[in-house]
Motif scaffolding. Structure first.
Motif, PDB file in Angstrom:
ATOM      1  N   LYS A 237       0.828  -1.207   0.000  1.00  0.00           N
ATOM      2  CA  LYS A 237       0.000   0.000   0.000  1.00  0.00           C
ATOM      3  C   LYS A 237       0.863   1.257   0.000  1.00  0.00           C
ATOM      4  CE  LYS A 237      -3.976   2.264   2.038  1.00  0.00           C
ATOM      5  NZ  LYS A 237      -4.964   2.326   3.151  1.00  0.00           N
ATOM      6  N   GLU A 238       1.980   1.232   0.715  1.00  0.00           N
ATOM      7  CA  GLU A 238       2.886   2.394   0.723  1.00  0.00           C
ATOM      8  C   GLU A 238       3.392   2.687  -0.685  1.00  0.00           C
ATOM      9  OE1 GLU A 238       5.959   1.587   3.512  1.00  0.00           O
ATOM     10  OE2 GLU A 238       4.636   1.701   5.267  1.00  0.00           O
ATOM     11  N   ARG A 239       3.742   1.647  -1.417  1.00  0.00           N
ATOM     12  CA  ARG A 239       4.205   1.846  -2.795  1.00  0.00           C
ATOM     13  C   ARG A 239       3.075   2.367  -3.679  1.00  0.00           C
ATOM     14  NH1 ARG A 239       9.224  -1.550  -5.007  1.00  0.00           N
ATOM     15  NH2 ARG A 239      10.554  -1.144  -3.223  1.00  0.00           N
ATOM     16  N   PHE A 240       1.881   1.853  -3.458  1.00  0.00           N
ATOM     17  CA  PHE A 240       0.730   2.305  -4.226  1.00  0.00           C
ATOM     18  C   PHE A 240       0.492   3.797  -3.966  1.00  0.00           C
ATOM     19  CE2 PHE A 240      -3.715   2.884  -5.316  1.00  0.00           C
ATOM     20  CZ  PHE A 240      -3.883   2.076  -6.435  1.00  0.00           C
ATOM     21  N   GLU A 241       0.594   4.207  -2.736  1.00  0.00           N
ATOM     22  CA  GLU A 241       0.373   5.615  -2.397  1.00  0.00           C
ATOM     23  C   GLU A 241       1.459   6.505  -2.981  1.00  0.00           C
ATOM     24  OE1 GLU A 241       0.142   5.320   1.842  1.00  0.00           O
ATOM     25  OE2 GLU A 241      -2.034   4.923   1.845  1.00  0.00           O
ATOM     26  N   LEU A 242       2.687   6.012  -3.028  1.00  0.00           N
ATOM     27  CA  LEU A 242       3.780   6.778  -3.628  1.00  0.00           C
ATOM     28  C   LEU A 242       3.526   6.990  -5.119  1.00  0.00           C
ATOM     29  CD1 LEU A 242       6.617   8.027  -3.169  1.00  0.00           C
ATOM     30  CD2 LEU A 242       7.577   5.780  -3.719  1.00  0.00           C
ATOM     31  N   LEU A 243       3.146   5.930  -5.808  1.00  0.00           N
ATOM     32  CA  LEU A 243       2.809   6.033  -7.224  1.00  0.00           C
ATOM     33  C   LEU A 243       1.578   6.906  -7.420  1.00  0.00           C
ATOM     34  CD1 LEU A 243       2.910   5.188 -10.234  1.00  0.00           C
ATOM     35  CD2 LEU A 243       1.690   3.094  -9.590  1.00  0.00           C
ATOM     36  N   GLY A 244       0.575   6.736  -6.561  1.00  0.00           N
ATOM     37  CA  GLY A 244      -0.654   7.503  -6.693  1.00  0.00           C
ATOM     38  C   GLY A 244      -0.415   8.996  -6.573  1.00  0.00           C
ATOM     39  N   ALA A 245       0.451   9.391  -5.658  1.00  0.00           N
ATOM     40  CA  ALA A 245       0.749  10.811  -5.488  1.00  0.00           C
ATOM     41  C   ALA A 245       1.394  11.381  -6.743  1.00  0.00           C
ATOM     42  CB  ALA A 245       1.654  11.012  -4.277  1.00  0.00           C
ATOM     43  N   ALA A 246       2.296  10.610  -7.356  1.00  0.00           N
ATOM     44  CA  ALA A 246       2.956  11.072  -8.582  1.00  0.00           C
ATOM     45  C   ALA A 246       1.954  11.188  -9.722  1.00  0.00           C
ATOM     46  CB  ALA A 246       4.081  10.114  -8.956  1.00  0.00           C
ATOM     47  N   THR A 247       1.065  10.213  -9.816  1.00  0.00           N
ATOM     48  CA  THR A 247       0.057  10.239 -10.871  1.00  0.00           C
ATOM     49  C   THR A 247      -0.904  11.409 -10.687  1.00  0.00           C
ATOM     50  OG1 THR A 247       0.195   7.855 -11.265  1.00  0.00           O
ATOM     51  CG2 THR A 247      -1.861   8.936 -11.883  1.00  0.00           C
ATOM     52  N   GLU A 248      -1.346  11.634  -9.462  1.00  0.00           N
ATOM     53  CA  GLU A 248      -2.247  12.751  -9.191  1.00  0.00           C
ATOM     54  C   GLU A 248      -1.590  14.098  -9.487  1.00  0.00           C
ATOM     55  OE1 GLU A 248      -5.117  12.727  -5.895  1.00  0.00           O
ATOM     56  OE2 GLU A 248      -4.119  10.883  -5.223  1.00  0.00           O
ATOM     57  N   SER A 249      -0.260  14.152  -9.428  1.00  0.00           N
ATOM     58  CA  SER A 249       0.442  15.411  -9.684  1.00  0.00           C
ATOM     59  C   SER A 249       0.822  15.594 -11.150  1.00  0.00           C
ATOM     60  CB  SER A 249       1.696  15.503  -8.810  1.00  0.00           C
ATOM     61  OG  SER A 249       2.639  14.501  -9.161  1.00  0.00           O
ATOM     62  N   GLY A 250       0.314  14.706 -12.022  1.00  0.00           N
ATOM     63  CA  GLY A 250       0.475  14.913 -13.460  1.00  0.00           C
ATOM     64  C   GLY A 250       1.591  14.161 -14.131  1.00  0.00           C
ATOM     65  N   GLN A 251       2.226  13.195 -13.426  1.00  0.00           N
ATOM     66  CA  GLN A 251       3.370  12.514 -14.024  1.00  0.00           C
ATOM     67  C   GLN A 251       2.974  11.399 -14.993  1.00  0.00           C
ATOM     68  OE1 GLN A 251       6.778  11.551 -11.554  1.00  0.00           O
ATOM     69  NE2 GLN A 251       6.077  12.960  -9.950  1.00  0.00           N
ATOM     70  N   SER A 252       1.730  10.936 -14.950  1.00  0.00           N
ATOM     71  CA  SER A 252       1.281   9.869 -15.841  1.00  0.00           C
ATOM     72  C   SER A 252       0.651  10.433 -17.106  1.00  0.00           C
ATOM     73  CB  SER A 252       0.248   8.978 -15.132  1.00  0.00           C
ATOM     74  OG  SER A 252      -0.322   8.053 -16.047  1.00  0.00           O
ATOM     75  N   ALA A 253       0.976   9.824 -18.251  1.00  0.00           N
ATOM     76  CA  ALA A 253       0.382  10.233 -19.525  1.00  0.00           C
ATOM     77  C   ALA A 253      -0.947   9.532 -19.785  1.00  0.00           C
ATOM     78  CB  ALA A 253       1.345   9.946 -20.674  1.00  0.00           C
ATOM     79  N   ALA A 254      -1.371   8.669 -18.846  1.00  0.00           N
ATOM     80  CA  ALA A 254      -2.675   8.006 -18.935  1.00  0.00           C
ATOM     81  C   ALA A 254      -2.862   7.259 -20.260  1.00  0.00           C
ATOM     82  CB  ALA A 254      -3.810   9.015 -18.734  1.00  0.00           C
ATOM     83  N   ASP A 418      -9.283   9.208  -6.748  1.00  0.00           N
ATOM     84  CA  ASP A 418      -8.002   9.558  -6.138  1.00  0.00           C
ATOM     85  C   ASP A 418      -7.290   8.278  -5.712  1.00  0.00           C
ATOM     86  OD1 ASP A 418      -9.351   8.723  -3.867  1.00  0.00           O
ATOM     87  OD2 ASP A 418      -9.459  10.715  -2.957  1.00  0.00           O
ATOM     88  N   THR A 419      -6.129   8.432  -5.094  1.00  0.00           N
ATOM     89  CA  THR A 419      -5.315   7.259  -4.751  1.00  0.00           C
ATOM     90  C   THR A 419      -6.054   6.312  -3.817  1.00  0.00           C
ATOM     91  OG1 THR A 419      -3.289   8.558  -5.042  1.00  0.00           O
ATOM     92  CG2 THR A 419      -3.123   6.519  -3.763  1.00  0.00           C
ATOM     93  N   GLN A 420      -6.680   6.850  -2.779  1.00  0.00           N
ATOM     94  CA  GLN A 420      -7.394   5.994  -1.836  1.00  0.00           C
ATOM     95  C   GLN A 420      -8.557   5.291  -2.521  1.00  0.00           C
ATOM     96  OE1 GLN A 420      -6.545   5.048   1.148  1.00  0.00           O
ATOM     97  NE2 GLN A 420      -8.384   3.794   1.432  1.00  0.00           N
ATOM     98  N   GLY A 421      -9.259   6.016  -3.385  1.00  0.00           N
ATOM     99  CA  GLY A 421     -10.368   5.406  -4.109  1.00  0.00           C
ATOM    100  C   GLY A 421      -9.895   4.295  -5.032  1.00  0.00           C
ATOM    101  N   ALA A 422      -8.736   4.499  -5.663  1.00  0.00           N
ATOM    102  CA  ALA A 422      -8.191   3.470  -6.548  1.00  0.00           C
ATOM    103  C   ALA A 422      -7.796   2.231  -5.758  1.00  0.00           C
ATOM    104  CB  ALA A 422      -6.986   4.023  -7.304  1.00  0.00           C
ATOM    105  N   TRP A 423      -7.208   2.420  -4.594  1.00  0.00           N
ATOM    106  CA  TRP A 423      -6.835   1.281  -3.746  1.00  0.00           C
ATOM    107  C   TRP A 423      -8.082   0.492  -3.330  1.00  0.00           C
ATOM    108  CZ3 TRP A 423      -2.691  -1.481  -2.556  1.00  0.00           C
ATOM    109  CH2 TRP A 423      -2.734  -2.324  -1.435  1.00  0.00           C
ATOM    110  N   GLU A 424      -9.116   1.214  -2.930  1.00  0.00           N
ATOM    111  CA  GLU A 424     -10.354   0.544  -2.519  1.00  0.00           C
ATOM    112  C   GLU A 424     -11.009  -0.174  -3.697  1.00  0.00           C
ATOM    113  OE1 GLU A 424     -12.623   3.679  -0.771  1.00  0.00           O
ATOM    114  OE2 GLU A 424     -11.381   3.759   1.060  1.00  0.00           O
TER     115      GLU A 424
END
Length: 435
Positions: A237-254, A418-424
């Protein structure tokens, strides 16, 4: 076939959205007579992705005039899984040689009696050819060896040097390796600097990055003794949250997995970095060319990977019990996985070999790869392979990656959660599809 295996077959077919199939046809044809060596026969083989075998097929046919190879290549490992399990459930239709991917080897092991024991065809004489864990992975609970090892997936970072230069970042391989040396937190920190400067994405989509992050752990979706390892896994989950924060900040091209806008996203600067196990080098080149680019587009390959050594992927060649040409198929599979052929395969597709001799050959070979800015890709992969040990993959490992975390991360990429929603969402899908 035991009750658990039958249940797994039905679950697999359901997840792949195929129609329900009767399992009564899982009998073998082990008593089929073998053909004389000079009899003209056709051998069928099914692979997936970028295997780099085309020239090898021609070479083998030239040396064996009585053999015609009929090759079928499926676009992705996930679709190859669907194809294999559909045919296993039907009890027919498998090729004489079937490539099995690491992510669904665990599921194959539950029906391993579908495939011949290669010890009957002398594979034990070659046991020392492979890194030990590669041979061990293809050995089932009864000690039967069901696959000739092809490649493994040590990983480096592919990056677009032109995009780095445009952002005012160093672009030569050594400097990029130094810049990205460290953990995933550092990778995302540099990525945020890139995104802030350019307004463009750092990586193509979250799914592939997540797969790399999971594969790097000692234990991933399963513990080493085969228990599910997702819910309550704080490290995951810690790794998921780290990735999620980066994605939410625009680093993913989706990007959509395995699409990349027909390759154009590799050419137009949509993203700057890409996680690259050896076999992915061929994918990158193919996508760049499909998108209208070439070597001048600027892609390069750096001897670095966030968090250190990681293995993603690898495959085996297996012979189904339903094959009418088991001995000839075993001879071909054996030949394709010899060190000499593995080196040729690596040259053709970037795949990194699982045989020790072939690895040593590539480690000593600094031949530049023209497409990747003359990077010595073979030697780099040999360096990245140091310390790699494959993670245990459970029966639903690839299902969890593609059908559980895949949709959740895609929703995160698109800004639908968001990250928490994606995890759930991932945990909900896990309980629905795997239990």
């Amino acid at each position: 076939m035991n009750t658990r295996a039958r249940r797994r077959m039905l679950v697999t077919a359901s997840l792949a959205s195929v129609s329900a199939l009767a399992l009564a046809g899982c009998s073998s044809s082990g008593n089929a007579s073998e053909e004389p060596s000079d009899e003209k026969i056709t051998l069928t083989i099914t692979t997936f992705g970028t295997f780099g075998y085309d020239d090898l097929y021609e070479e083998y046919e030239s040396a064996h005039p009585n053999i015609k190879i009929e090759a079928n290549n499926i676009d992705t490992g996930g679709n190859a899984r669907t194809d294999a399990f559909t045919k296993i459930a039907a009890g027919s239709g498998l090729s004489d040689i079937v490539a099995i991917e690491e992510g669904w080897l665990g599921a194959i092991m539950e029906v391993s009696d579908t495939f011949v024991d290669l010890k009957d065809y002398g594979i034990e004489d070659r046991k020392g050819d492979w890194v030990d864990w590669k041979y061990d992975q293809a050995t089932d609970a009864d000690g039967r060896v069901i696959g000739y090892g092809t490649d493994i997936g040590p990983s480096g970072i592919c990056y677009n040097g032109a995009a780095f230069e445009a952002a005012g970042m160093p672009s030569d391989r050594e400097s990029v390796a130094e810049l990205l040396n460290g953990d995933w937190e550092n990778y995302f920190k540099v990525g945020q600097e890139y995104t802030d400067k350019t307004g463009k994405a750092w990586y193509d989509h979250s799914g592939f990055v997540w797969n790399s992050m999971v594969n790097q752990l000692d234990e991933g979706y399963y513990t080493a003794d085969g228990e599910l390892n997702v819910e309550g896994n704080d490290v995951l989950k810690e790794r998921f949250e780290l990735l999620g924060a980066a994605t939410e900040s625009g680093q993913s091209a989706a990007q959509a997995a395995w699409d990349w806008n027909g390759g154009k996203s590799f050419v137009d600067g949509t993203f700057a970095t890409f996680v690259c196990p050896g076999w992915m080098l061929g994918v990158v080149q193919g996508q760049v060319e499909a998108g209208g680019g070439d070597a001048s587009t600027g892609w390069d390959f750096a001897d670095v990977f966030p968090g250190g050594a990681a293995n993603w992927g690898g495959a085996w060649l297996s012979i189904p019990e339903t094959s009418e040409h088991k001995e000839a198929a075993a001879e071909l599979a054996d030949w394709l996985t010899q060190p000499e052929q593995q080196v040729k395969q690596s040259t053709a597709a970037g795949n990194f070999p699982s045989t020790i001799e072939a690895q040593e050959t590539l480690a000593a070979d600094a031949t530049p790869n023209e497409f990747f800015n003359d990077a010595p890709t073979g030697a780099i992969l040999a360096e990245r392979a140091k310390g790699v040990v494959a993670q245990f993959k459970g029966p639903d490992d690839s299902v969890i990656q593609e059908n559980v975390f895949g949709p959740a991360l895609s929703a995160l990429d698109r800004g639908e959660t968001d990250t928490q929603g994606a995890w759930e969402q991932a945990l909900s899908l896990l309980n629905e599809l795997v239990g």
